[in-house]
Design a protein around this motif. Structure first.
Motif, PDB file in Angstrom:
ATOM      1  N   LEU A 116       1.144  -1.272   0.056  1.00 17.80           N
ATOM      2  CA  LEU A 116      -0.228  -0.659   0.082  1.00 17.80           C
ATOM      3  C   LEU A 116       0.686   1.389  -0.167  1.00 17.80           C
ATOM      4  CD1 LEU A 116      -2.862   1.751   0.417  1.00 17.80           C
ATOM      5  CD2 LEU A 116      -2.816   1.740   2.761  1.00 17.80           C
ATOM      6  N   PRO A 117       1.830   1.845   0.898  1.00 15.90           N
ATOM      7  CA  PRO A 117       2.615   2.995   1.227  1.00 15.90           C
ATOM      8  C   PRO A 117       3.254   3.174  -0.370  1.00 15.90           C
ATOM      9  CG  PRO A 117       2.724   1.378   2.936  1.00 15.90           C
ATOM     10  CD  PRO A 117       1.620   0.397   2.129  1.00 15.90           C
ATOM     11  N   SER A 118       3.967   1.722  -0.430  1.00 20.66           N
ATOM     12  CA  SER A 118       4.354   1.905  -2.054  1.00 20.66           C
ATOM     13  C   SER A 118       3.569   2.490  -3.452  1.00 20.66           C
ATOM     14  CB  SER A 118       5.659   0.367  -2.454  1.00 20.66           C
ATOM     15  OG  SER A 118       4.926  -0.279  -2.885  1.00 20.66           O
ATOM     16  N   THR A 119       2.733   1.429  -3.228  1.00 20.40           N
ATOM     17  CA  THR A 119       1.702   1.329  -4.345  1.00 20.40           C
ATOM     18  C   THR A 119       0.943   3.284  -4.243  1.00 20.40           C
ATOM     19  OG1 THR A 119       0.944  -0.077  -4.447  1.00 20.40           O
ATOM     20  CG2 THR A 119      -0.394   1.434  -5.389  1.00 20.40           C
ATOM     21  N   VAL A 120       1.014   4.452  -2.474  1.00 20.63           N
ATOM     22  CA  VAL A 120       0.804   5.663  -2.943  1.00 20.63           C
ATOM     23  C   VAL A 120       2.108   5.866  -3.707  1.00 20.63           C
ATOM     24  CG1 VAL A 120       0.063   7.376  -1.422  1.00 20.63           C
ATOM     25  CG2 VAL A 120      -0.825   5.049  -1.347  1.00 20.63           C
ATOM     26  N   VAL A 121       3.415   6.145  -2.849  1.00 22.55           N
ATOM     27  CA  VAL A 121       4.335   6.866  -3.575  1.00 22.55           C
ATOM     28  C   VAL A 121       4.360   6.631  -4.998  1.00 22.55           C
ATOM     29  CG1 VAL A 121       7.064   6.748  -3.394  1.00 22.55           C
ATOM     30  CG2 VAL A 121       5.153   6.862  -1.161  1.00 22.55           C
ATOM     31  N   PHE A 122       4.304   5.188  -5.559  1.00 24.91           N
ATOM     32  CA  PHE A 122       4.495   5.727  -7.280  1.00 24.91           C
ATOM     33  C   PHE A 122       3.816   6.244  -7.791  1.00 24.91           C
ATOM     34  CE2 PHE A 122       3.608   2.641 -11.401  1.00 24.91           C
ATOM     35  CZ  PHE A 122       4.567   3.606 -11.619  1.00 24.91           C
ATOM     36  N   GLY A 123       1.991   6.474  -6.409  1.00 24.84           N
ATOM     37  CA  GLY A 123       1.118   6.978  -7.729  1.00 24.84           C
ATOM     38  C   GLY A 123       1.044   8.393  -7.890  1.00 24.84           C
ATOM     39  N   VAL A 124       1.457   9.307  -6.880  1.00 21.65           N
ATOM     40  CA  VAL A 124       1.654  10.269  -6.360  1.00 21.65           C
ATOM     41  C   VAL A 124       3.236  11.219  -7.331  1.00 21.65           C
ATOM     42  CG1 VAL A 124       3.254  12.009  -5.044  1.00 21.65           C
ATOM     43  CG2 VAL A 124       1.151   9.920  -4.002  1.00 21.65           C
ATOM     44  N   VAL A 125       4.361   9.798  -7.577  1.00 23.45           N
ATOM     45  CA  VAL A 125       5.123  10.769  -9.098  1.00 23.45           C
ATOM     46  C   VAL A 125       4.870  10.747 -10.076  1.00 23.45           C
ATOM     47  CG1 VAL A 125       7.129   9.723  -8.853  1.00 23.45           C
ATOM     48  CG2 VAL A 125       7.691   9.864  -6.493  1.00 23.45           C
ATOM     49  N   CYS A 126       3.868   9.351 -10.362  1.00 26.98           N
ATOM     50  CA  CYS A 126       2.912   9.749 -11.546  1.00 26.98           C
ATOM     51  C   CYS A 126       1.759  10.535 -11.878  1.00 26.98           C
ATOM     52  CB  CYS A 126       2.495   8.793 -11.418  1.00 26.98           C
ATOM     53  SG  CYS A 126       4.101   7.120 -11.681  1.00 26.98           S
ATOM     54  N   LEU A 127       1.486  10.874 -10.643  1.00 24.93           N
ATOM     55  CA  LEU A 127       1.027  12.089 -11.378  1.00 24.93           C
ATOM     56  C   LEU A 127       1.264  13.399 -10.994  1.00 24.93           C
ATOM     57  CD1 LEU A 127      -2.314  12.623 -10.401  1.00 24.93           C
ATOM     58  CD2 LEU A 127      -1.883  13.518  -8.052  1.00 24.93           C
ATOM     59  N   ALA A 128       2.236  13.751  -9.771  1.00 29.72           N
ATOM     60  CA  ALA A 128       2.789  14.779 -10.130  1.00 29.72           C
ATOM     61  C   ALA A 128       3.560  15.130 -11.452  1.00 29.72           C
ATOM     62  CB  ALA A 128       4.281  15.001  -9.330  1.00 29.72           C
ATOM     63  N   LEU A 129       4.129  13.986 -11.506  1.00 29.59           N
ATOM     64  CA  LEU A 129       4.449  14.334 -13.536  1.00 29.59           C
ATOM     65  C   LEU A 129       3.926  14.370 -14.499  1.00 29.59           C
ATOM     66  CD1 LEU A 129       7.370  10.786 -13.461  1.00 29.59           C
ATOM     67  CD2 LEU A 129       7.945  13.365 -13.130  1.00 29.59           C
ATOM     68  N   GLY A 130       2.642  13.382 -14.206  1.00 30.86           N
ATOM     69  CA  GLY A 130       1.440  13.618 -15.497  1.00 30.86           C
ATOM     70  C   GLY A 130       0.990  15.189 -15.333  1.00 30.86           C
ATOM     71  N   VAL A 131       0.802  15.670 -13.860  1.00 32.52           N
ATOM     72  CA  VAL A 131       0.316  17.142 -14.300  1.00 32.52           C
ATOM     73  C   VAL A 131       1.674  18.355 -15.112  1.00 32.52           C
ATOM     74  CG1 VAL A 131       0.214  19.309 -12.236  1.00 32.52           C
ATOM     75  CG2 VAL A 131      -0.597  16.252 -12.272  1.00 32.52           C
ATOM     76  N   LYS A 132       2.749  17.781 -14.346  1.00 33.22           N
ATOM     77  CA  LYS A 132       4.249  19.063 -14.723  1.00 33.22           C
ATOM     78  C   LYS A 132       3.866  18.601 -16.637  1.00 33.22           C
ATOM     79  CE  LYS A 132       5.001  20.897 -11.847  1.00 33.22           C
ATOM     80  NZ  LYS A 132       5.225  22.122 -11.690  1.00 33.22           N
ATOM     81  N   TYR A 133       3.315  17.976 -17.257  1.00 26.75           N
ATOM     82  CA  TYR A 133       3.592  17.573 -18.639  1.00 26.75           C
ATOM     83  C   TYR A 133       2.374  18.269 -18.904  1.00 26.75           C
ATOM     84  CZ  TYR A 133       4.359  14.922 -23.197  1.00 26.75           C
ATOM     85  OH  TYR A 133       3.902  14.548 -24.685  1.00 26.75           O
ATOM     86  N   GLY A 134       1.265  17.649 -18.879  1.00 27.96           N
ATOM     87  CA  GLY A 134       0.379  18.725 -19.066  1.00 27.96           C
ATOM     88  C   GLY A 134       0.381  19.812 -19.095  1.00 27.96           C
ATOM     89  N   GLU A 135       1.372  20.640 -18.030  1.00 21.94           N
ATOM     90  CA  GLU A 135       1.448  21.779 -17.841  1.00 21.94           C
ATOM     91  C   GLU A 135       1.921  22.195 -19.394  1.00 21.94           C
ATOM     92  OE1 GLU A 135       2.523  22.476 -14.456  1.00 21.94           O
ATOM     93  OE2 GLU A 135       0.886  22.699 -13.107  1.00 21.94           O
ATOM     94  N   TYR A 136       3.014  21.391 -19.183  1.00 25.58           N
ATOM     95  CA  TYR A 136       4.336  21.607 -20.544  1.00 25.58           C
ATOM     96  C   TYR A 136       3.677  22.166 -21.933  1.00 25.58           C
ATOM     97  CZ  TYR A 136       7.377  20.612 -24.115  1.00 25.58           C
ATOM     98  OH  TYR A 136       8.271  20.655 -24.869  1.00 25.58           O
ATOM     99  N   ARG A 137       2.594  20.259 -22.140  1.00 28.49           N
ATOM    100  CA  ARG A 137       1.757  20.773 -22.836  1.00 28.49           C
ATOM    101  C   ARG A 137       1.064  21.577 -23.860  1.00 28.49           C
ATOM    102  NH1 ARG A 137       2.251  16.520 -27.249  1.00 28.49           N
ATOM    103  NH2 ARG A 137       0.002  16.876 -27.191  1.00 28.49           N
ATOM    104  N   ALA A 138       0.281  22.518 -22.451  1.00 33.55           N
ATOM    105  CA  ALA A 138      -0.448  22.819 -22.704  1.00 33.55           C
ATOM    106  C   ALA A 138       0.008  24.516 -22.365  1.00 33.55           C
ATOM    107  CB  ALA A 138      -0.984  23.824 -21.037  1.00 33.55           C
ATOM    108  N   ARG A 139       1.086  24.688 -22.573  1.00 39.10           N
ATOM    109  CA  ARG A 139       1.823  25.901 -22.637  1.00 39.10           C
ATOM    110  C   ARG A 139       2.274  25.724 -24.086  1.00 39.10           C
ATOM    111  NH1 ARG A 139       7.378  25.676 -19.311  1.00 39.10           N
ATOM    112  NH2 ARG A 139       5.978  24.171 -18.253  1.00 39.10           N
ATOM    113  N   SER A 140       3.094  24.898 -25.057  1.00 39.57           N
ATOM    114  CA  SER A 140       3.737  24.357 -25.815  1.00 39.57           C
ATOM    115  C   SER A 140       2.520  24.627 -26.829  1.00 39.57           C
ATOM    116  CB  SER A 140       4.199  23.376 -25.832  1.00 39.57           C
ATOM    117  OG  SER A 140       3.566  22.283 -26.236  1.00 39.57           O
ATOM    118  N   VAL A 141       1.395  24.909 -26.803  1.00 43.02           N
ATOM    119  CA  VAL A 141       0.336  24.917 -27.911  1.00 43.02           C
ATOM    120  C   VAL A 141      -0.170  25.913 -28.267  1.00 43.02           C
ATOM    121  CG1 VAL A 141      -1.997  23.982 -28.442  1.00 43.02           C
ATOM    122  CG2 VAL A 141      -0.275  22.736 -27.697  1.00 43.02           C
TER     123      VAL A 141
END
Length: 65
Positions: free
Chosen positions: A40-65
């Motif tokens: 459970l803790p490792s899944t939560v940590v992995f999910g938070v890291v993936c969520l943070a990367l996904g948000v940052k990538y979405g912000e990058y995509r929104a800025r570059s279009v």
């Protein structure tokens, strides 16, 4: 669908709950305590890291279009 903090947190918690619940219900030779203390803790940590990367990538995509 517009995602805000509440919807994201609910979906995140639901995905984690389904995954951990499936492991607890599965006929595998792993104790429930082990799943709750290690998986459970490792899944939560992995999910938070993936969520943070996904948000940052979405912000990058929104800025570059």
């Amino acid at each position: 669908m517009e995602f805000d903090l509440t919807k994201t947190a609910v979906i995140f918690a639901a995905i984690i709950a389904v995954g951990v619940g499936g492991l607890i219900a599965a006929p595998i030779p792993m104790e429930t305590g082990t799943i709750l203390m290690m998986v459970l803790p490792s899944t939560v940590v992995f999910g938070v890291v993936c969520l943070a990367l996904g948000v940052k990538y979405g912000e990058y995509r929104a800025r570059s279009v």
